[in-house]
Design an enzyme around this catalytic site. Structure first.
Site, mmCIF file in Angstrom:
data_model
loop_
_atom_site.group_PDB
_atom_site.id
_atom_site.type_symbol
_atom_site.label_atom_id
_atom_site.label_comp_id
_atom_site.label_asym_id
_atom_site.label_seq_id
_atom_site.Cartn_x
_atom_site.Cartn_y
_atom_site.Cartn_z
ATOM 1 N N LYS A 188 0.846 -1.188 0.000
ATOM 2 C CA LYS A 188 0.000 0.000 0.000
ATOM 3 C C LYS A 188 0.884 1.240 0.000
ATOM 4 O O LYS A 188 1.779 1.374 0.835
ATOM 5 C CB LYS A 188 -0.906 -0.011 1.235
ATOM 6 C CG LYS A 188 -1.952 1.079 1.265
ATOM 7 C CD LYS A 188 -2.846 0.919 2.502
ATOM 8 C CE LYS A 188 -3.905 2.001 2.558
ATOM 9 N NZ LYS A 188 -4.745 1.883 3.775
ATOM 10 N N HIS A 227 -0.294 4.456 0.227
ATOM 11 C CA HIS A 227 -0.929 5.624 0.824
ATOM 12 C C HIS A 227 -1.389 5.251 2.233
ATOM 13 O O HIS A 227 -1.285 4.100 2.642
ATOM 14 C CB HIS A 227 -2.127 6.085 -0.021
ATOM 15 C CG HIS A 227 -3.188 5.036 -0.178
ATOM 16 N ND1 HIS A 227 -3.085 4.008 -1.084
ATOM 17 C CD2 HIS A 227 -4.363 4.860 0.477
ATOM 18 C CE1 HIS A 227 -4.159 3.239 -1.004
ATOM 19 N NE2 HIS A 227 -4.942 3.727 -0.057
#
Length: 215
Positions: A101, A103
């Site tokens: 991921k 963000h």
């Protein structure tokens, strides 16, 4: 017996089936196990309880239970919950994302911090060992210490192109134990004890074990 409880639950959930099944290896197996079919609250709980009983039986000491995505996620969460509710043993639980991921909090792991912690991996089965190696690499990259792996079923068969099983190979390579709730040997014994499954199946199971089973 714990493994009989496991087999009863697996058959009831249709997670364990008998017949003729072509595996990825090309072998024709007289049985097939799919932990994804433990897909209700009742059956998933029964499966997780079997893991917990094995963990308690082996006296495994750990800080975090790790569930490889995707099947291992629900299992790890439920195992951690049962350990607390039944035995007042509090451990963290963690799992990996399939993709990093980029963000929010970012990273590849979700859940408890495993840095410097003793980690027990929970998975359904180990076939070729590819998925479990990915999990091992992720944990080591975060400086976690793996104390073992617990799987539902050890097929106890020689990996294609090798002279040992995938589980034996992993144990020799990484030097930590791999615990199995049940094994192929247990399954054959279960069929013999139950006596209600056709005799030809028992013959085919023993033949498969003779042809592909580990010594």
């Amino acid at each position: 017996m714990m493994n009989h409880i496991f087999f009863d639950a697996a058959i009831s959930a249709s997670a364990l089936k008998f017949g003729e099944f072509r595996l990825k290896s090309g072998r024709i197996s007289p049985y097939f196990f799919n932990a994804g079919l433990f897909n209700s609250g009742k059956t998933l709980y029964q499966l997780a309880e079997c893991y917990v009983q094995k963990i308690m039986q082996e006296k495994v000491a750990f800080d975090v239970v790790f569930g490889p995505a995707y099947k291992g996620i629900a299992l790890a969460a439920l195992v951690a919950s049962i350990l607390f509710s039944k035995y007042n043993i509090e451990v963290g639980f963690c799992y990996n994302r399939k993709e990093v991921k980029d963000h929010g909090e970012g990273g590849i792991l979700v859940g408890a911090n495993i840095t410097g912690k003793r980690v027990l991996i929970i998975d359904d089965v180990i076939t070729a060992g590819t998925a479990i190696k990915e999990a091992i690499n992720v944990i080591y990259a975060q400086n976690g210490h793996i104390v073992g792996v617990c799987v539902a079923l050890d097929r106890q068969e020689i990996a294609p192109g090798q002279n040992v099983s995938a589980i034996q190979s992993l144990t020799e390579t990484y030097r930590f134990p791999i615990y199995a709730v049940a094994t192929l040997r247990d399954l054959i014994e279960y069929i013999q004890v139950k006596g209600q499954i056709e005799e030809t199946l028992l013959i085919r199971m023993k033949s498969y074990q003779k042809n592909y089973g580990v010594t």
